[in-house]
Design a protein around this motif. Structure first.
Motif, short mmCIF file in Angstrom:
data_model
loop_
_atom_site.label_atom_id
_atom_site.label_comp_id
_atom_site.label_asym_id
_atom_site.label_seq_id
_atom_site.Cartn_x
_atom_site.Cartn_y
_atom_site.Cartn_z
N PHE A 62 39.63 38.07 38.64
CA PHE A 62 40.65 38.79 37.89
C PHE A 62 40.94 40.11 38.60
O PHE A 62 40.03 40.90 38.87
N GLU A 63 42.21 40.34 38.91
CA GLU A 63 42.64 41.54 39.61
C GLU A 63 43.69 42.27 38.78
O GLU A 63 44.69 41.68 38.38
N ARG A 64 43.48 43.55 38.54
CA ARG A 64 44.38 44.30 37.67
C ARG A 64 45.75 44.54 38.31
O ARG A 64 46.76 44.67 37.62
N ARG A 65 45.80 44.59 39.63
CA ARG A 65 47.08 44.80 40.32
C ARG A 65 47.79 43.47 40.55
O ARG A 65 47.28 42.41 40.25
N LEU A 66 48.97 43.57 41.15
CA LEU A 66 49.74 42.36 41.49
C LEU A 66 49.63 42.07 42.98
O LEU A 66 50.57 41.59 43.61
N ILE A 130 43.71 35.50 39.67
CA ILE A 130 44.75 35.80 38.70
C ILE A 130 45.06 37.29 38.74
O ILE A 130 44.16 38.13 38.54
N HIS A 131 46.32 37.62 39.01
CA HIS A 131 46.75 39.01 39.09
C HIS A 131 47.20 39.56 37.73
O HIS A 131 47.51 38.80 36.82
N GLY A 132 47.26 40.87 37.64
CA GLY A 132 47.80 41.53 36.44
C GLY A 132 46.88 41.47 35.25
O GLY A 132 47.34 41.62 34.11
N ILE A 133 45.57 41.28 35.49
CA ILE A 133 44.59 41.16 34.40
C ILE A 133 43.57 42.28 34.52
O ILE A 133 42.98 42.50 35.59
N THR A 134 43.34 42.98 33.43
CA THR A 134 42.31 44.01 33.36
C THR A 134 41.15 43.51 32.52
O THR A 134 41.36 42.98 31.43
N VAL A 135 39.95 43.66 33.04
CA VAL A 135 38.75 43.34 32.26
C VAL A 135 38.39 44.56 31.43
O VAL A 135 38.06 45.62 31.97
N ASP A 136 38.48 44.39 30.12
CA ASP A 136 38.35 45.50 29.19
C ASP A 136 36.93 45.66 28.65
O ASP A 136 36.53 46.73 28.21
N ASP A 137 36.15 44.58 28.68
CA ASP A 137 34.83 44.61 28.07
C ASP A 137 34.06 43.39 28.58
O ASP A 137 34.61 42.54 29.29
N VAL A 138 32.77 43.33 28.23
CA VAL A 138 31.97 42.15 28.55
C VAL A 138 31.54 41.46 27.26
O VAL A 138 31.59 42.04 26.18
N VAL A 174 28.75 37.42 35.99
CA VAL A 174 29.91 38.31 36.11
C VAL A 174 29.63 39.27 37.25
O VAL A 174 28.56 39.88 37.33
N VAL A 175 30.60 39.41 38.16
CA VAL A 175 30.45 40.26 39.34
C VAL A 175 31.41 41.44 39.23
O VAL A 175 32.63 41.25 39.11
N ASP A 176 30.86 42.66 39.28
CA ASP A 176 31.68 43.86 39.32
C ASP A 176 32.03 44.15 40.77
O ASP A 176 31.19 44.58 41.56
N ALA A 177 33.30 43.90 41.13
CA ALA A 177 33.81 44.21 42.46
C ALA A 177 34.98 45.18 42.32
O ALA A 177 35.95 45.11 43.07
N THR A 178 34.87 46.09 41.34
CA THR A 178 35.99 47.00 41.02
C THR A 178 36.03 48.25 41.89
O THR A 178 36.92 49.08 41.72
N GLY A 179 35.07 48.42 42.78
CA GLY A 179 35.13 49.56 43.68
C GLY A 179 34.38 50.77 43.18
O GLY A 179 33.39 50.67 42.44
N HIS A 180 34.86 51.93 43.56
CA HIS A 180 34.16 53.20 43.36
C HIS A 180 33.75 53.46 41.91
O HIS A 180 32.73 54.11 41.67
N ASP A 181 34.52 53.01 40.96
CA ASP A 181 34.23 53.34 39.56
C ASP A 181 33.27 52.37 38.88
O ASP A 181 32.81 52.66 37.77
N ALA A 182 33.00 51.24 39.49
CA ALA A 182 32.12 50.23 38.89
C ALA A 182 32.46 50.04 37.41
O ALA A 182 31.62 50.17 36.52
N GLU A 183 33.72 49.69 37.15
CA GLU A 183 34.26 49.72 35.79
C GLU A 183 33.55 48.79 34.82
O GLU A 183 33.30 49.15 33.67
N VAL A 184 33.22 47.60 35.26
CA VAL A 184 32.60 46.62 34.35
C VAL A 184 31.17 47.05 34.01
O VAL A 184 30.76 47.03 32.85
#
Length: 266
Positions: A62-66, A130-138, A174-184
Motif C-alpha cells: 500500500f502506497e499513499r502516493r500515486l 495499490i496506490h493512493g492508500i494510507t494505512v491509518d492503524d493496525v 506487516v512491514v513498515d517501509a514508510t521511511g523516516h517517520d516509521a508511521e505504522v
C-alpha cells in the motif's frame, strides 16, 4: 497519398465504468486476506515485495502516493543519480538495472530506471501494489499479543479532512517501509503499549556506519510487525545515510528472508 484510417474498437461509457468497478472490486475482495502487507512503495518496500512474492507469499504493497519510489526520485537534492554499493549491486543486476562503476564496489544508478525496474520486478514476481492508500492503524490480537493486519483509507479522503471509518486488511506479517517517520510502528507503539515498542528517533548523518547498521537491525519490532529501510533508523535510533541506497534494498531483502523464515516456523 492518404493513409488508411485506424480502426479503434468502440466502447460505451457505461461499459468503461462497469469494467473498472468490476475488476477493481475483484482485486479488493482478494486483498482482504494476505500473507504480508507492506506499507510504502519505496526501495526497501519494493525489494521486500519482490523477494516475498518470489517465495510464493501473497504480498500487497500500500502506497499513499500515486507513484513508486519513495525517496529515490528526489535523488540527492533533485540530482537524478544515486549511489549503490556492493553487495547491493547484485540485487540490481538481478532486476536488470544498469550500473555505472564509480570505483571498486561503488556504482551510480539512474533514479528513474531504479524506480521503474524495482516496481516492475516486484509486480512480475506476483506482488500487488495499490496506490493512493494510507494505512491509518493496525489490527492486533491477544493471546498471543501480535499485529494481525492494517486499517486503510483513501489518501484523498484524509487530505480532504473527511472523517470516514477505514476498512480492514488482515495479514500474517506487516512491514513498515514508510521511511523516516516509521508511521505504522509509531501508531502501534502509541496505541498498543503492551507491545513494548520504544522509538528513540533517527540520528544525524554518518553514512560510513549507517548502511551496515540499518541492514543488521532490520527485522521484527513486535510479533507480526517488521521494520525495513529508513523506518529501521527511526525505530533503532541509528544515523541516516543520505543518497546511498544499498542498505535500502539489502534491508528489503533481509526483512523478506526474516518473514519467510518466521512464517514457515509458525
Amino acid at each position: 497519398m492518404q493513409s488508411d484510417s485506424i480502426q479503434i474498437k468502440s466502447v460505451e461509457e457505461s461499459k468503461i465504468s462497469r469494467y473498472i468497478i468490476e475488476y477493481t472490486m475483484k482485486d479488493w475482495l482478494d486483498l482482504i486476506e494476505n500473507d504480508v502487507v507492506i506499507v510504502g512503495a519505496g526501495p526497501s518496500g519494493m525489494a521486500a515485495a519482490y523477494y516475498l512474492a518470489k517465495a510464493g507469499l501473497k504480498t500487497v504493497v500500500f502506497e499513499r502516493r500515486l507513484s513508486f519510489g519513495g525517496g529515490i526520485g528526489g535523488g540527492a537534492m533533485l540530482f537524478h543519480k544515486i549511489v549503490i554499493e556492493s553487495p547491493a549491486d547484485e540485487i540490481l543486476r538481478e532486476m536488470g538495472i544498469k550500473l555505472i562503476k564509480a570505483e571498486e564496489g561503488v556504482y551510480i544508478v539512474d533514479t528513474a530506471e531504479f524506480m521503474a525496474k524495482l516496481a516492475a520486478s516486484a509486480i512480475s514476481a506476483g506482488a500487488k501494489i495499490i496506490h493512493g492508500i494510507t494505512v491509518d492503524d493496525v489490527i492486533f490480537r491477544e493471546n498471543p499479543l501480535r499485529v494481525a493486519g492494517v486499517a486503510v483509507e483513501w489518501t484523498a479522503t484524509q487530505m480532504a479532512g473527511l472523517h470516514v471509518d477505514p476498512i480492514f486488511i488482515s495479514a500474517k506479517a506487516v512491514v513498515d517501509a514508510t521511511g523516516h517517520d516509521a508511521e505504522v510502528i509509531s501508531v502501534a507503539s502509541r496505541k498498543i503499549p503492551e507491545l513494548g515498542i520504544s522509538i528513540p528517533g533517527e540520528k544525524s548523518a554518518y553514512s560510513e556506519v549507517a548502511e551496515k547498521l540499518t541492514v543488521e537491525n532490520t527485522g521484527m519490532v513486535a510479533p507480526g510487525l517488521y521494520a525495513t529501510g529508513m523506518a529501521v533508523t527511526e525505530v533503532k535510533g541509528l544515523p541516516r545515510m543520505g543518497p546511498i541506497f544499498g542498505a535500502m534494498v539489502l534491508s528489503g531483502k533481509k526483512v523478506a528472508e526474516d518473514i519467510i523464515r518466521d512464517l514457515r516456523n509458525s
